[in-house]
Scaffold this active site. Structure first.
Site, short mmCIF file in Angstrom:
data_model
loop_
_atom_site.label_atom_id
_atom_site.label_comp_id
_atom_site.label_asym_id
_atom_site.label_seq_id
_atom_site.Cartn_x
_atom_site.Cartn_y
_atom_site.Cartn_z
N GLU A 127 -13.21 25.89 10.72
CA GLU A 127 -12.63 26.54 9.54
C GLU A 127 -13.77 27.12 8.72
OE1 GLU A 127 -9.73 24.72 7.05
OE2 GLU A 127 -8.37 24.23 8.69
N ASP A 135 -4.01 21.07 7.33
CA ASP A 135 -5.12 20.42 6.63
C ASP A 135 -4.67 19.20 5.83
OD1 ASP A 135 -6.82 22.34 7.54
OD2 ASP A 135 -6.65 23.60 5.76
N HIS A 165 7.02 20.58 -0.20
CA HIS A 165 5.72 21.16 -0.51
C HIS A 165 5.70 22.68 -0.32
CE1 HIS A 165 4.40 17.31 -1.46
NE2 HIS A 165 3.11 17.54 -1.36
P1 FAD Z 1 9.63 21.83 2.58
O1 FAD Z 1 8.85 22.46 1.51
O2 FAD Z 1 10.50 20.72 2.19
O3 FAD Z 1 10.44 22.93 3.38
C1 FAD Z 1 9.82 24.13 3.77
C2 FAD Z 1 10.81 25.07 4.46
O4 FAD Z 1 11.21 24.51 5.68
C3 FAD Z 1 12.09 25.29 3.67
O5 FAD Z 1 12.57 26.57 3.94
C4 FAD Z 1 13.03 24.28 4.24
O6 FAD Z 1 14.37 24.63 4.09
C5 FAD Z 1 12.60 24.27 5.70
N1 FAD Z 1 12.81 22.98 6.33
C6 FAD Z 1 12.35 21.78 5.92
N2 FAD Z 1 12.72 20.84 6.81
C7 FAD Z 1 13.42 21.48 7.78
C8 FAD Z 1 14.06 21.07 8.95
N3 FAD Z 1 14.06 19.81 9.34
N4 FAD Z 1 14.68 21.99 9.71
C9 FAD Z 1 14.68 23.30 9.35
N5 FAD Z 1 14.10 23.75 8.24
C10 FAD Z 1 13.47 22.84 7.47
N6 FAD Z 1 0.44 24.88 6.14
C11 FAD Z 1 -0.29 25.12 7.23
O7 FAD Z 1 0.17 25.75 8.16
N7 FAD Z 1 -1.58 24.67 7.33
C12 FAD Z 1 -2.15 23.92 6.37
O8 FAD Z 1 -3.30 23.52 6.50
C13 FAD Z 1 -1.39 23.62 5.21
N8 FAD Z 1 -1.91 22.87 4.24
C14 FAD Z 1 -1.14 22.58 3.15
C15 FAD Z 1 -1.68 21.78 2.15
C16 FAD Z 1 -0.94 21.46 1.03
C17 FAD Z 1 -1.55 20.61 -0.05
C18 FAD Z 1 0.37 21.98 0.89
C19 FAD Z 1 1.18 21.68 -0.32
C20 FAD Z 1 0.91 22.79 1.87
C21 FAD Z 1 0.16 23.10 3.01
N9 FAD Z 1 0.67 23.90 4.03
C22 FAD Z 1 -0.08 24.15 5.13
C23 FAD Z 1 1.98 24.53 3.90
C24 FAD Z 1 3.07 23.67 4.51
O9 FAD Z 1 2.94 23.65 5.91
C25 FAD Z 1 4.45 24.22 4.18
O10 FAD Z 1 4.60 24.41 2.82
C26 FAD Z 1 5.53 23.29 4.71
O11 FAD Z 1 6.75 23.95 4.70
C27 FAD Z 1 5.64 22.07 3.85
O12 FAD Z 1 6.36 21.08 4.52
P2 FAD Z 1 7.46 20.26 3.74
O13 FAD Z 1 7.86 19.11 4.60
O14 FAD Z 1 7.03 19.95 2.38
O15 FAD Z 1 8.64 21.35 3.75
#
Ligand code: FAD
Length: 549
Positions: A298, A187, A126
């Site tokens: 918020e 969120d 994400h």
């Molecule tokens: P990915 O997109 O898969 O990875 C993100 C990053 O982290 C990449 O650089 C990846 O290499 C690294 N990574 C992933 N897993 C690991 C691991 N195990 N060890 C080391 N590095 C790793 N953020 C907030 O803070 N607050 C919010 O309220 C919020 N709301 C959101 C709502 C939506 C609908 C979306 C899409 C995103 C939101 N986000 C929010 C952002 C979100 O926290 C980040 O985009 C987060 O990185 C997504 O997690 P993911 O598991 O999809 O990670």
């Protein structure tokens, strides 16, 4: 084993096959979306020749692992929520154990500078701008890592040990079975532990508990050398702090120990409106500073009526229906304060009194008090409801040119006057969140970068672009507005820091980290000296002799 025709084709035409997969990938990823601005972009750096391609492939196949590698069908890992960047990897690892991850990273590390191979951990994908992707590299699908199974500890300071590929929504459901819950959230809960801890994990509880990176007792990390290291505030603290908010640069988090607390059953969820920003922000700041406040604070901006995503009163009832009928939100910029109070059914009377007392200190438009009572899970998983609606309409998998900023309190008025008074006057293309957090509650020394002041505002422009539109709801238009906002921040010296930062040059990253750059770079050379990990951020270049040839 006798070679089958397919086997022969694979072996001798791997380049052709890759080209085919590449083209098919482009077609399938963009079938429903032709307005991505980085269609399978191929960075100029990092190009692995066909012969090294197959050499790497066969060397990976020889690794003794419990999970498996896939060398095809990887469109999905070349895609993320932002839906703008698509970098095809060379392989995807589906790990079953920490040692699978360690063996893979160690193998790439041992290849040394003879290759440009990189490794990206992918959580739930994400990210917004390809941060979890690795062009011609290895992507590790962290959600496949199911070990260790969730393990709860119910002492005085309860916690749960989870795999870093676990989704927060699953942790919530499992914790609730024991009457427990993590303290700080995002969120949206369909994100992995590793993904949010690599950024910060900020939401309406952060003013009380700090972000998610504040609420972790211990981590297990695979460094860029393939070592497996357990770290905490007491043990290997430099790595622990580095990894928290570290954008995946220093290691892959494989396990996390998350702090828990007793879980409430119900939530009073309240929204009120303001027509004046100063009144709105004064009330928000008062709420995040008072001791016996709400559990969640918020807010968001309402610019005209902007459809489903910005429907500020869906699922809410007016406190006073007669009053509320007089209220019209059309045609103005309004500010919506959103608060929530957690409680258990036997505390309802007290909770209501408490809420009335808190509301009586606020200066919102009287007729605009809307409230709802929902279960704790319904409240925390609220964005998923919007997701389902958008999925149904085919509006979830569109480009998301999001912009998340942290603005110091002293500049928040300058910022809102310019942005909501001049740059975004007629509409927005998704919710715009705006709320203050008190940084004094945040642990120091993590890699996360914030503005200097104690109180800062998180402002999240959560835009969705209409695919193939060249109008105001199209990607280009929204990106140009984002650029205007960023330019203004620079010119007016706002002291802004990007959250979920995205930069394309190391110079820009240095400016982002400011005085913290030295520590960041030092940690990189200690824990990932060849810059193998998390290439999608474009902070460090993979160390390779090939670049020098
Ligand atoms: P990915 O997109 O898969 O990875 C993100 C990053 O982290 C990449 O650089 C990846 O290499 C690294 N990574 C992933 N897993 C690991 C691991 N195990 N060890 C080391 N590095 C790793 N953020 C907030 O803070 N607050 C919010 O309220 C919020 N709301 C959101 C709502 C939506 C609908 C979306 C899409 C995103 C939101 N986000 C929010 C952002 C979100 O926290 C980040 O985009 C987060 O990185 C997504 O997690 P993911 O598991 O999809 O990670």
């Amino acid at each position: 084993m006798k070679s089958s025709p397919t086997h022969f084709f694979f072996k001798h035409n791997s380049m052709l096959l890759r080209l085919l997969i590449f083209i098919l990938g482009i077609c399938s990823i963009n079938r429903s979306n032709f307005c991505c601005d980085q269609l399978f972009a191929t960075p100029a750096t990092n190009s692995i020749t066909p012969s090294s391609f197959s050499a790497i492939e066969s060397s990976l196949k020889q690794l003794k692992i419990e999970g498996y590698f896939s060398f095809k069908n990887f469109d999905h890992v070349a895609k993320d929520f932002g839906n703008r960047y698509h970098f095809l990897p060379l392989a995807v690892l589906y790990p079953k154990s920490v040692s699978d991850i360690s063996a893979t990273v160690k193998h790439v590390f041992n290849m040394g500078t003879t290759t440009e191979l990189t490794v990206a951990a992918r959580g739930h994908g994400h990210s917004l701008e390809g941060q979890a992707q690795a062009y011609q590299g290895v992507v590790i699908s962290m959600e496949s890592l199911r070990a260790p199974a969730m393990r709860f500890h119910q002492g005085e300071l309860p916690f749960v040990d989870v795999s870093a590929g676990e989704l927060w929504i699953n942790i919530l459901h499992e914790s609730l079975k024991l009457g427990l819950t993590p303290k700080s959230w995002t969120d949206y809960l369909h994100l992995t532990v590793g993904g949010t801890l690599s950024n910060a994990g900020i939401s309406g509880q952060a003013f009380k508990h700090g972000p998610q990176i504040n609420n972790v007792y211990q981590l297990e990390v695979v460094t860029g050398k393939g070592e497996v290291i357990t770290c905490s505030e007491e043990k290997n603290a430099d790595l622990f702090y580095g990894v928290l908010g570290g954008l995946g640069q220093f290691g892959i988090i494989t396990r996390a120990r998350i702090a828990l607390q007793p879980a409430p059953k119900k939530v009073k969820w309240i929204r009120v409106l303001y027509s004046d920003f100063s009144t709105f922000s004064n009330d928000q700041e008062q709420l995040i500073s008072s001791k016996d406040s709400f559990d969640y604070v918020e807010g968001f901006v309402v610019i005209n009526r902007t459809g489903l995503l910005n429907n500020w009163r869906s699922t809410f009832n007016p406190k006073d229906p007669l009053f509320a009928r007089k209220f019209s939100s059309e045609g103005k910029v309004l500010y919506c304060l959103e608060v929530a109070k957690y409680f258990n059914p036997d505390e309802t009377a007290n909770t209501n009194q408490n809420i009335d007392a808190l509301l009586s200190t606020l200066n919102y438009i009287e007729s605009s008090l809307f409230q709802s009572e929902v279960s704790y899970v319904e409240f925390l998983d609220r964005v998923h409801v919007s997701e389902m609606k958008l999925q149904e309409k085919g509006l979830w998998d569109v480009p998301h040119p999001w912009l998340n900023l942290l603005i110091p309190r002293s500049k928040i008025h300058d910022f809102t006057q310019e942005v909501f008074g001049k740059i975004l006057t007629d509409t927005s293309h998704g919710p715009i969140l705006i709320y203050p957090v008190n940084k004094s509650k945040w642990i120091k020394g993590t890699s996360m970068v914030t503005p200097e002041e104690d109180i800062m505002y998180l402002i999240a422009f959560l835009s969705s672009a209409v695919p193939s539109s060249t109008g105001k709801d199209g990607l280009e238009h929204i990106l140009s507005k984002n650029k205007k906002i960023l330019n203004f921040c620079g010119k007016a010296n706002i002291g802004m820091k990007q959250y979920l930062p995205h930069y394309t040059t190391q110079e820009d990253w240095k400016v982002h980290f400011g005085p913290r750059w030295e520590t960041f770079a030092r940690r990189k050379s200690t824990y990932d000296p060849l810059a193998i990990l998390a290439p999608g951020h474009g902070i460090f270049k993979r160390v390779s002799l090939l670049q020098q040839q």
